[in-house]
Design a protein around this motif. Structure first.
Motif, PDB file in Angstrom:
ATOM      1  N   MET A  13      23.536  78.802  53.817  1.00 47.79           N
ATOM      2  CA  MET A  13      22.684  79.094  52.654  1.00 47.79           C
ATOM      3  C   MET A  13      22.598  80.587  52.418  1.00 47.79           C
ATOM      4  SD  MET A  13      19.310  76.845  53.103  1.00 47.79           S
ATOM      5  CE  MET A  13      19.337  75.110  53.403  1.00 47.79           C
ATOM      6  N   LEU A  14      22.376  81.316  53.506  1.00 47.61           N
ATOM      7  CA  LEU A  14      22.223  82.757  53.338  1.00 47.61           C
ATOM      8  C   LEU A  14      23.509  83.374  52.811  1.00 47.61           C
ATOM      9  CD1 LEU A  14      20.145  83.766  56.467  1.00 47.61           C
ATOM     10  CD2 LEU A  14      19.406  83.515  54.118  1.00 47.61           C
ATOM     11  N   SER A  30       1.855  75.005  68.987  1.00 48.81           N
ATOM     12  CA  SER A  30       3.179  75.612  68.986  1.00 48.81           C
ATOM     13  C   SER A  30       3.980  75.165  67.776  1.00 48.81           C
ATOM     14  CB  SER A  30       3.879  75.233  70.286  1.00 48.81           C
ATOM     15  OG  SER A  30       5.242  75.421  70.184  1.00 48.81           O
ATOM     16  N   ARG A  31       3.958  73.862  67.505  1.00 50.09           N
ATOM     17  CA  ARG A  31       4.736  73.359  66.365  1.00 50.09           C
ATOM     18  C   ARG A  31       4.179  73.848  65.048  1.00 50.09           C
ATOM     19  NH1 ARG A  31       5.895  67.136  68.111  1.00 50.09           N
ATOM     20  NH2 ARG A  31       7.286  67.631  69.821  1.00 50.09           N
ATOM     21  N   GLU A  32       2.852  73.820  64.953  1.00 58.09           N
ATOM     22  CA  GLU A  32       2.230  74.240  63.693  1.00 58.09           C
ATOM     23  C   GLU A  32       2.593  75.686  63.378  1.00 58.09           C
ATOM     24  OE1 GLU A  32       0.218  72.428  61.743  1.00 58.09           O
ATOM     25  OE2 GLU A  32      -1.101  73.795  60.666  1.00 58.09           O
ATOM     26  N   MET A  33       2.510  76.544  64.389  1.00 62.49           N
ATOM     27  CA  MET A  33       2.799  77.950  64.125  1.00 62.49           C
ATOM     28  C   MET A  33       4.286  78.155  63.806  1.00 62.49           C
ATOM     29  SD  MET A  33      -0.170  79.044  64.179  1.00 62.49           S
ATOM     30  CE  MET A  33       0.019  80.761  63.768  1.00 62.49           C
ATOM     31  N   THR A  34       5.140  77.359  64.437  1.00 60.02           N
ATOM     32  CA  THR A  34       6.569  77.480  64.130  1.00 60.02           C
ATOM     33  C   THR A  34       6.837  77.112  62.679  1.00 60.02           C
ATOM     34  OG1 THR A  34       6.998  76.782  66.376  1.00 60.02           O
ATOM     35  CG2 THR A  34       8.847  76.780  64.875  1.00 60.02           C
ATOM     36  N   ILE A  35       6.273  75.966  62.278  1.00 58.66           N
ATOM     37  CA  ILE A  35       6.508  75.518  60.899  1.00 58.66           C
ATOM     38  C   ILE A  35       5.952  76.528  59.916  1.00 58.66           C
ATOM     39  CG2 ILE A  35       5.898  73.742  59.237  1.00 58.66           C
ATOM     40  CD1 ILE A  35       5.966  71.784  61.555  1.00 58.66           C
ATOM     41  N   ALA A  36       4.749  77.032  60.254  1.00 57.17           N
ATOM     42  CA  ALA A  36       4.137  77.998  59.350  1.00 57.17           C
ATOM     43  C   ALA A  36       5.015  79.229  59.216  1.00 57.17           C
ATOM     44  CB  ALA A  36       2.763  78.393  59.878  1.00 57.17           C
ATOM     45  N   SER A  37       5.612  79.659  60.334  1.00 56.00           N
ATOM     46  CA  SER A  37       6.376  80.899  60.214  1.00 56.00           C
ATOM     47  C   SER A  37       7.656  80.669  59.427  1.00 56.00           C
ATOM     48  CB  SER A  37       6.658  81.518  61.573  1.00 56.00           C
ATOM     49  OG  SER A  37       7.045  80.557  62.484  1.00 56.00           O
ATOM     50  N   LEU A  38       8.150  79.436  59.395  1.00 56.75           N
ATOM     51  CA  LEU A  38       9.322  79.188  58.553  1.00 56.75           C
ATOM     52  C   LEU A  38       8.930  79.004  57.089  1.00 56.75           C
ATOM     53  CD1 LEU A  38      11.266  76.762  60.859  1.00 56.75           C
ATOM     54  CD2 LEU A  38      11.765  79.137  60.404  1.00 56.75           C
ATOM     55  N   ALA A  39       7.710  78.482  56.891  1.00 57.28           N
ATOM     56  CA  ALA A  39       7.287  78.226  55.512  1.00 57.28           C
ATOM     57  C   ALA A  39       6.902  79.512  54.795  1.00 57.28           C
ATOM     58  CB  ALA A  39       6.112  77.251  55.504  1.00 57.28           C
ATOM     59  N   GLU A  40       6.419  80.469  55.570  1.00 54.64           N
ATOM     60  CA  GLU A  40       5.860  81.685  54.963  1.00 54.64           C
ATOM     61  C   GLU A  40       6.869  82.465  54.103  1.00 54.64           C
ATOM     62  OE1 GLU A  40       1.820  83.342  55.789  1.00 54.64           O
ATOM     63  OE2 GLU A  40       2.777  81.481  55.317  1.00 54.64           O
ATOM     64  N   PHE A  47      12.825  76.313  39.591  1.00 57.44           N
ATOM     65  CA  PHE A  47      13.195  76.479  40.995  1.00 57.44           C
ATOM     66  C   PHE A  47      11.968  76.728  41.858  1.00 57.44           C
ATOM     67  CE2 PHE A  47      17.539  77.842  39.505  1.00 57.44           C
ATOM     68  CZ  PHE A  47      18.189  76.797  40.113  1.00 57.44           C
ATOM     69  N   ALA A  48      11.101  77.631  41.371  1.00 54.57           N
ATOM     70  CA  ALA A  48       9.918  77.966  42.154  1.00 54.57           C
ATOM     71  C   ALA A  48       9.046  76.737  42.357  1.00 54.57           C
ATOM     72  CB  ALA A  48       9.135  79.072  41.451  1.00 54.57           C
ATOM     73  N   LEU A  49       8.997  75.891  41.332  1.00 54.69           N
ATOM     74  CA  LEU A  49       8.181  74.680  41.458  1.00 54.69           C
ATOM     75  C   LEU A  49       8.736  73.766  42.554  1.00 54.69           C
ATOM     76  CD1 LEU A  49       5.956  72.774  40.536  1.00 54.69           C
ATOM     77  CD2 LEU A  49       7.501  71.890  38.820  1.00 54.69           C
ATOM     78  N   PHE A  50      10.050  73.572  42.524  1.00 52.07           N
ATOM     79  CA  PHE A  50      10.649  72.744  43.578  1.00 52.07           C
ATOM     80  C   PHE A  50      10.331  73.319  44.958  1.00 52.07           C
ATOM     81  CE2 PHE A  50      14.011  71.059  40.537  1.00 52.07           C
ATOM     82  CZ  PHE A  50      13.474  69.791  40.549  1.00 52.07           C
ATOM     83  N   ALA A  51      10.531  74.621  45.062  1.00 50.59           N
ATOM     84  CA  ALA A  51      10.272  75.273  46.349  1.00 50.59           C
ATOM     85  C   ALA A  51       8.824  75.081  46.747  1.00 50.59           C
ATOM     86  CB  ALA A  51      10.601  76.753  46.254  1.00 50.59           C
ATOM     87  N   PHE A  52       7.938  75.245  45.772  1.00 54.02           N
ATOM     88  CA  PHE A  52       6.516  75.121  46.068  1.00 54.02           C
ATOM     89  C   PHE A  52       6.183  73.716  46.565  1.00 54.02           C
ATOM     90  CE2 PHE A  52       2.180  74.091  44.814  1.00 54.02           C
ATOM     91  CZ  PHE A  52       1.501  75.085  45.487  1.00 54.02           C
ATOM     92  N   ILE A  53       6.811  72.709  45.964  1.00 50.44           N
ATOM     93  CA  ILE A  53       6.521  71.333  46.401  1.00 50.44           C
ATOM     94  C   ILE A  53       6.925  71.163  47.868  1.00 50.44           C
ATOM     95  CG2 ILE A  53       7.163  68.916  46.086  1.00 50.44           C
ATOM     96  CD1 ILE A  53       7.374  69.524  43.091  1.00 50.44           C
ATOM     97  N   LEU A  54       8.110  71.642  48.201  1.00 48.25           N
ATOM     98  CA  LEU A  54       8.549  71.513  49.597  1.00 48.25           C
ATOM     99  C   LEU A  54       7.590  72.240  50.537  1.00 48.25           C
ATOM    100  CD1 LEU A  54      12.429  71.968  49.427  1.00 48.25           C
ATOM    101  CD2 LEU A  54      11.075  69.911  49.201  1.00 48.25           C
ATOM    102  N   LEU A  79      12.844  73.649  55.319  1.00 47.12           N
ATOM    103  CA  LEU A  79      12.183  74.850  54.828  1.00 47.12           C
ATOM    104  C   LEU A  79      13.200  75.888  54.392  1.00 47.12           C
ATOM    105  CD1 LEU A  79       9.331  74.791  57.391  1.00 47.12           C
ATOM    106  CD2 LEU A  79       9.117  74.511  54.950  1.00 47.12           C
ATOM    107  N   GLY A  80      14.387  75.825  54.976  1.00 46.84           N
ATOM    108  CA  GLY A  80      15.470  76.682  54.511  1.00 46.84           C
ATOM    109  C   GLY A  80      15.805  76.361  53.063  1.00 46.84           C
ATOM    110  N   SER A  81      15.803  75.072  52.721  1.00 45.75           N
ATOM    111  CA  SER A  81      16.076  74.708  51.329  1.00 45.75           C
ATOM    112  C   SER A  81      14.982  75.234  50.421  1.00 45.75           C
ATOM    113  CB  SER A  81      16.154  73.196  51.152  1.00 45.75           C
ATOM    114  OG  SER A  81      16.786  72.615  52.221  1.00 45.75           O
ATOM    115  N   ALA A  82      13.738  75.176  50.931  1.00 41.07           N
ATOM    116  CA  ALA A  82      12.646  75.711  50.110  1.00 41.07           C
ATOM    117  C   ALA A  82      12.886  77.187  49.844  1.00 41.07           C
ATOM    118  CB  ALA A  82      11.312  75.508  50.812  1.00 41.07           C
ATOM    119  N   PHE A  83      13.293  77.893  50.896  1.00 37.40           N
ATOM    120  CA  PHE A  83      13.560  79.319  50.738  1.00 37.40           C
ATOM    121  C   PHE A  83      14.710  79.542  49.756  1.00 37.40           C
ATOM    122  CE2 PHE A  83      15.878  83.135  52.136  1.00 37.40           C
ATOM    123  CZ  PHE A  83      14.899  84.061  51.870  1.00 37.40           C
TER     124      PHE A  83
END
Lengths: 681, 221, 314
Positions: free
Chosen positions: B102-103, C131-141, C180-187, C296-300
């Motif tokens: 992707m990147l 641990s999982r929550e923080m991992t997911i959050a850091s990928l979502a951010e 695009f932003a909307l799709f990303a936001f939904i994810l 979350l990569g797709s969201a990004f």
């Protein structure tokens, strides 16, 4: 008689030399020595704060020329708002840390003499203040060396341990490689200013006046950036930092991480914005890129650590990265002639400089309190300290929240400003930069979120849960001196976060002098309440309202739910009926970081092995499980190993010159003299 | 339909073409890949029709129709049959991991924008801004061929590249002359048939369509 | 007038507090229907919360003040966010206290403390959840920030009311970047609110829990506050999405009639979003945790494509 703010600082530096002179006399009475010297240091720092705040607030520029040093090369000292800001940062933290040290250093009483620590601590403080005051290359480098040498001896303080000696040695090497680059950079600038014949070009004033051809200016900038980056711990020059900071006494770690790194930031700002003045955009891009790499790599390295102080040291790499992002953006905006945006980015960087000093100092002080109480740096062995050390835990938590960039504390304000600077990058005219810079914002967001994960880990594993080690030592809370140092820092974190407009108004003079424009801070009615860097419509943030809003709702909910006293029963934790839950089954720091380690593992050199020892009767149920994990810095193999190997190879070659016979050495000298005579004819 | 809305629709569809290109880049399933390819064809065909309408070039309707039949119906159908007949794995193996791909894709888009910015500044057509997207689609198709190991995914990558070229032609010069386009369409069709036949042979010879297997074809030292 | 604006503010918070559980009830109801089960009705969440409030608190031996403080803080941040996101009107006195970035950070602070609370008791589950929550959050951010960036390009602002203003004042422009932003936001919203395919809000199966694992030890009023705040978080994310991507209906003035209309339109939006959410959740299976990088990569990716297409195409 020197007066004005610069006079105050001059005397406060002199005051710092007092304990240095007194220390040998008080050698036999350690307790008095500690009290006297750290009280003096606190007093000197307070004077420094007054002078710094005054200078920035009043927009003064004072200078003095001391006829000291070499003949015909007097020392030039100058205190302008930029220097005043850094003096404030240095003195603020050195005040908190000196108060803290009054308690912390007493832990060494009866174990080892602290005379050398006291001497070098004060020299270190004086060195940092002198660096910021210096207005010529000579005095700057002398101060820089005083600072580096003093901190080297502080790292070496507990020199019976081999890791300390190694760390100090590595630190010394890196500091000197950096210093040489800085020296060369000043050399280039001085040479271009006044030619190589005289020494007139060595003052910063002369450099400011001069116009440099772009090629030489770039050389000077790259050398200076390399030198200061080595001091600041920018990736990939960061390797000394996680070695040296953790092994120093914790108050010194706090100073080194919180304050000393900032002198390098000062150097970068001074050389680029002030001495060189004009620059092409790609200098800013270099600073920005290294800032981004440092931020992301720093936080990822930090996540992999299980030594509390090492973790904090890696976070310094990250935060230096964030500061450099602000400065890099500011440089890019400046070169595209957007002074408003440049001043926003510069303020973001400088505000983060101050914030990082405060919360990193606080965190290192907290880690020091933990170390003091448990004699343990390894987080895998810790846990549940919140019950034994409630004060330290609460204060350390404030530091964690601040560094994780969560509102309403201070770390958030500067990261928010940096984000705003990023969001303004579409104003740039270069199409490529327009598309690339936003990706930097995403990296910064990643950094922030990972930092939060890392501090959940650091705080959770150290202070929460149960003690993970085999036996819990006798743990005591930090004494009142240590606590007050930490309380002051924690309070500063809150104030900087809740009332940022006051501080930004105060330091707005710096971009005004360097870039010609202020950042618009507050606007409209109750301007102090709203931080609106461009306009209220663009973006605004009010730490005060966020803080008060959360506070009001929390208190209200608490009161409503406690009108009727509900019973709280203490029960054992739910163990799913298993019945044998023990403290070794908790998540520890390695376990916590595992998902992130798997996702970002490709950036590290990871070796992971699991060894099972099967039991006889039940082969499916292993008797013992041995888990081995080693994470190494890839940069070490890429960058440092070749250099080290090359220098060993060179030394072996050069070593052949060593014959052991006096005649051979005489021949070398003889040949040298002949060659010199031939060439100097 | 006024020109402004047409231009907006045009860029909207361009965005979707790019999106489907990325979708193919990261898609793991074979059928998903074929469907995405069909979608891309559909967007392309609608886009061609719109460009034809607003530019008043009626031969573009024909190429739009051609795209529709060839790339939305016929080729996906052939690929479907191929996948079913050959009983291919549903999961596509990738050489490079997906987030990294992707990147790389994003980097390619930025690169093609950088390349095309001066070109599109010279152009006066309404569709000029989509040139960068077209170039990016070509490059992403190539990237897909590089990062995938399976022969069928490689042919889809090839076809996606052709889609990009077609798109570039439409946005740069309002389409190629009809004769050229017909020729290209025929080429594509024949290429697809040849590929199909080849696949049958490869899969009988190697018992797999993994192109890594072909590494064995080199001479032993 | 000023007082009146505060009335709207309180009205919004009241709506947040009262409607959020009903929305969760609505989603659960639809889900039950779609799976052929009988639902417990729209008001079951209220009954749950009330029941929990009246129960005693069972506190683990080892729980510290952090464990007890967290529910209040989580609740507090949710309420504060409700005062900032425009749901009914743009005339919110404290709206400019926070732009979108601050809002995201407000959710982050709640998450930070929930994760700490998970580690406080010292069970393996708590740590795992944190641990999982923080991992997911850091990928979502990063994805979230990129989406914000894309949206702010069009409106030249990160302040929500300004975004709404711009959409209202602008002519109808089809913006691929916003799509695009909307799709990303939904994810991202699915990840942040712990819905399928990222987390399963209904699960209590050990190995699949993320959010539930952190709050496993909560009981009584603490659990009630956390559950309630969680419902509000879902509600707030929908309101955030509505304000950014489909603000139509939000009143620009403070007239009672306009406010009332805004309220009705908001209800309609909620009904629709609930149905969409159920379709997503029934259609997808929960992902393996390490597949989330791709999710979350797709969201990004989507958010970045939005940003790029703004510059390239608009």
């Amino acid at each position: 008689m020197i007066t004005g703010p610069i006079g105050i600082i001059f005397y406060s530096i002199l005051l710092l030399f007092l304990p240095v002179l007194l220390a040998p006399l008080l050698k036999n009475n350690q307790r008095v020595l500690i009290n006297a010297s750290f009280l003096t240091a606190s007093a000197a720092s307070l004077l420094g704060i007054v002078a710094g705040v005054w200078t920035v607030g009043g927009a003064f520029t004072n200078r003095i020329i001391l006829a000291a040093g070499l003949p015909d090369l007097p020392f030039h000292l100058r205190l302008d708002p930029l220097a005043g800001f850094f003096i404030t940062v240095i003195c603020l933290m050195s005040f908190f840390i000196s108060v803290y040290s009054l308690g912390y250093i007493k832990g060494y009483l009866g174990r080892r003499p602290v005379t050398s620590l006291v001497i070098f601590y004060n020299l270190f403080l004086a060195g940092m203040m002198m660096v910021v005051l210096a207005d010529d290359a000579l005095f700057f480098l002398i101060s820089w060396e005083v600072m580096a040498a003093a901190s080297y001896f502080l790292v070496m303080f507990e020199d019976e341990r081999i890791e300390n000696r190694r760390a100090a040695f590595l630190y010394m090497i890196m500091a000197h490689i950096g210093a040489i680059a800085i020296l060369l950079s000043f050399g280039v600038m001085a040479g271009l200013t006044a030619g190589l014949g005289g020494f007139n070009g060595y003052t910063f004033d002369a450099m400011r006046q001069a116009q440099f051809p772009i090629g030489w200016a770039t050389t000077a900038f790259l050398l200076a950036f390399f030198g200061f980056a080595a001091k600041a711990g920018v990736v990939p020059l960061h390797v000394w930092l996680p070695e040296a900071h953790p092994v120093a006494p914790s108050n010194v770690s706090a100073l080194m991480s919180g304050v000393m790194l900032k002198t390098a930031i000062y150097g970068i700002v001074r050389v680029t914005f002030d001495l060189l003045g004009t620059f092409p955009w790609w200098w800013g891009a270099i600073v920005l890129i290294f800032g981004l790499i440092s931020a992301v790599m720093g936080v990822l390295y930090a996540l992999m650590q299980h030594d509390l102080k090492r973790l904090l040291a890696y976070h310094s790499v990250e935060n230096i990265g964030i500061i450099l992002i602000g400065i890099g953006l500011s440089m890019i905006f400046t070169s595209f002639n957007f002074p408003m945006l440049a001043s926003l980015a510069l303020i973001a960087g400088l505000y983060h400089t101050m914030n990082h000093a405060v919360f990193k100092g606080l965190l290192f002080m907290g880690a020091g309190a933990v170390l003091h109480a448990t004699n343990e740096r390894n987080m895998e062995e810790m846990g549940g300290l919140i019950h034994r050390m409630p004060w330290t835990a609460a204060l350390f938590l404030i530091g964690c929240v601040s560094i994780s960039a969560l509102p309403p504390f201070n770390g958030f304000v500067s990261e928010w400003l940096t984000f705003q600077a990023f969001l303004l990058s579409p104003a740039l005219t270069s199409p490529l930069l327009k598309l690339l810079i936003p990706l930097g914002a995403a990296l910064l967001a990643l950094t922030g979120a990972l930092a939060a994960a890392c501090f959940v880990k650091a705080f959770g594993v150290t202070f929460l849960g149960h003690w993970r080690g085999h036996r819990m030592p006798h743990v005591h809370e930090a004494d009142w001196f240590m606590r007050s140092g930490m309380i002051l820092a924690a309070f500063t974190c809150l104030v900087l976060g809740v009332l940022p407009t006051f501080f930004i108004d105060w330091m707005n003079i710096i971009p005004e002098q360097l870039l010609g424009t202020k950042m618009g801070a507050g606007s409209g009615a109750f301007g102090w309440l709203w931080l609106a860097p461009v306009a209220r419509e663009r973006a605004s943030y009010s730490g005060t309202i966020v803080f008060l809003g959360i506070l009001v709702v929390v208190v209200a909910a608490y009161i409503i739910l406690h009108v009727k006293p509900g019973a709280i029963q203490r029960v054992p934790i739910w163990d799913c009926g298993f019945g044998k839950l023990n403290e070794r089954m908790q998540y520890n720091s390695t376990a916590f970081a595992m998902p992130i380690r798997r996702i970002f593992g490709f950036l590290f050199h990871i070796r992971e092995r699991v060894k099972l020892t099967p039991a006889g009767a039940y082969p499916a149920v292993p008797k013992r499980l041995h888990y081995y994990l080693r994470i190494r810095d890839r940069f070490w193999g890429w960058l440092y190993r070749p250099v080290v190997e090359f220098s060993f190879w060179m030394s072996r070659r050069v070593g052949r010159l060593q014959q052991g016979r006096i005649q051979a050495y005489l021949i070398y000298s003889f040949i040298t003299i002949i060659v010199l005579l031939v060439f100097s004819k | 339909m006024d020109l402004n809305i047409a231009a907006q629709l045009n860029s909207f569809l361009a965005a979707f073409v790019l999106l489907t290109a990325f979708g193919m880049l990261v898609q793991r399933r074979m059928y998903g890949l074929v469907h995405l390819f069909a979608w891309q064809g559909l967007f392309l065909s609608i886009n061609t029709a719109i460009v034809g309408f607003e530019a008043g070039k009626h031969h573009l309707y024909i190429s739009s129709l051609l795209t529709l039949t060839l790339k939305v119906i016929l080729l996906p159908y052939i690929l479907h049959v191929l996948i079913r007949r050959l009983k291919l794995h549903k999961e596509v193996e990738v050489v490079v991991n997906i987030p990294l791909t992707m990147l790389m894709g994003i980097a390619l888009v930025i690169f093609s924008y950088y390349l095309m910015a001066p070109v599109s500044r010279l152009s006066t057509l309404v569709t000029r801004s989509t040139l960068a997207v077209a170039l990016a689609t070509v490059m992403i198709g190539l990237l897909m061929m590089i990062t995938r190991r399976h022969a069928v995914t490689q042919i889809i990558g090839f076809l996606a590249m052709e889609n990009g070229l077609f798109f570039a032609a439409t946005s740069a010069t309002y389409g190629m002359p009809l004769v050229v386009e017909l020729g290209v369409a025929l080429d594509i069709l024949i290429a697809a048939f040849i590929f199909g036949i080849f696949f049958f042979h490869i899969s009988t010879a190697f018992d797999s369509l993994d192109v890594e297997q072909m590494a064995r074809l080199k001479e032993e030292e | 007038m000023n007082i009146y604006r505060f009335v709207i503010e309180f009205l919004q918070i009241a709506i947040l507090l009262t409607i959020a559980p009903a929305f969760t009830g609505w989603v659960r109801m639809l889900k039950c229907w779609s799976q052929g089960r009988t639902s417990a009705g729209l008001f079951q969440p209220y009954r749950d919360i009330i029941k929990l409030f009246s129960k005693d608190v069972l506190l683990a031996d080892n729980a510290s003040w952090i464990f007890r403080f967290t529910p209040y803080l989580v609740f507090g941040t949710a309420v504060l966010a409700g005062g900032i996101i425009p749901m009914l009107s743009l005339e919110l006195p404290i709206a400019s206290a926070a732009d979108v970035i601050v809002l995201v950070a407000l959710f982050a602070i709640a998450r930070f403390f929930t994760a700490l609370a998970g580690m406080d008791i010292g069970t393996a589950f708590g740590g795992m959840g944190s641990s999982r929550e923080m991992t997911i959050a850091s990928l979502a951010e990063p994805a979230m920030l990129m989406a914000i960036f894309t949206v702010s390009l069009a409106s030249k602002s990160t302040s929500l009311s300004q975004m709404v203003h711009v959409i209202y004042s602008g002519q109808t422009v089809i913006r691929p970047s916003l799509a695009f932003a909307l799709f990303a936001f939904i994810l991202i919203a699915l990840a942040e609110t712990g819905r399928i395919p990222v987390d399963n809000p209904a699960t209590h199966l050990e190995l699949t829990m993320i959010h539930e694992a952190m709050i496993l030890e909560y009981s009584g009023r603490h659990l009630a506050l956390i559950e309630w705040a969680n419902m509000m978080k879902l509600f707030l994310f929908i309101m955030l999405g509505a304000a950014t991507f489909a603000p139509w209906g939000i009143a620009q003035t403070g007239e009672p009639a306009a406010i009332f209309a805004a309220f009705l339109i908001m209800l309609v939006k909620l009904v629709i979003v609930g149905a969409v959410l159920v379709i997503i959740e029934t259609g997808l299976a929960k992902m393996r945790i390490f597949r989330l990088t791709e999710f979350l990569g797709s969201a990004f990716l989507l958010a970045t494509l939005g940003m790029l297409s703004y510059f390239i195409l608009e």
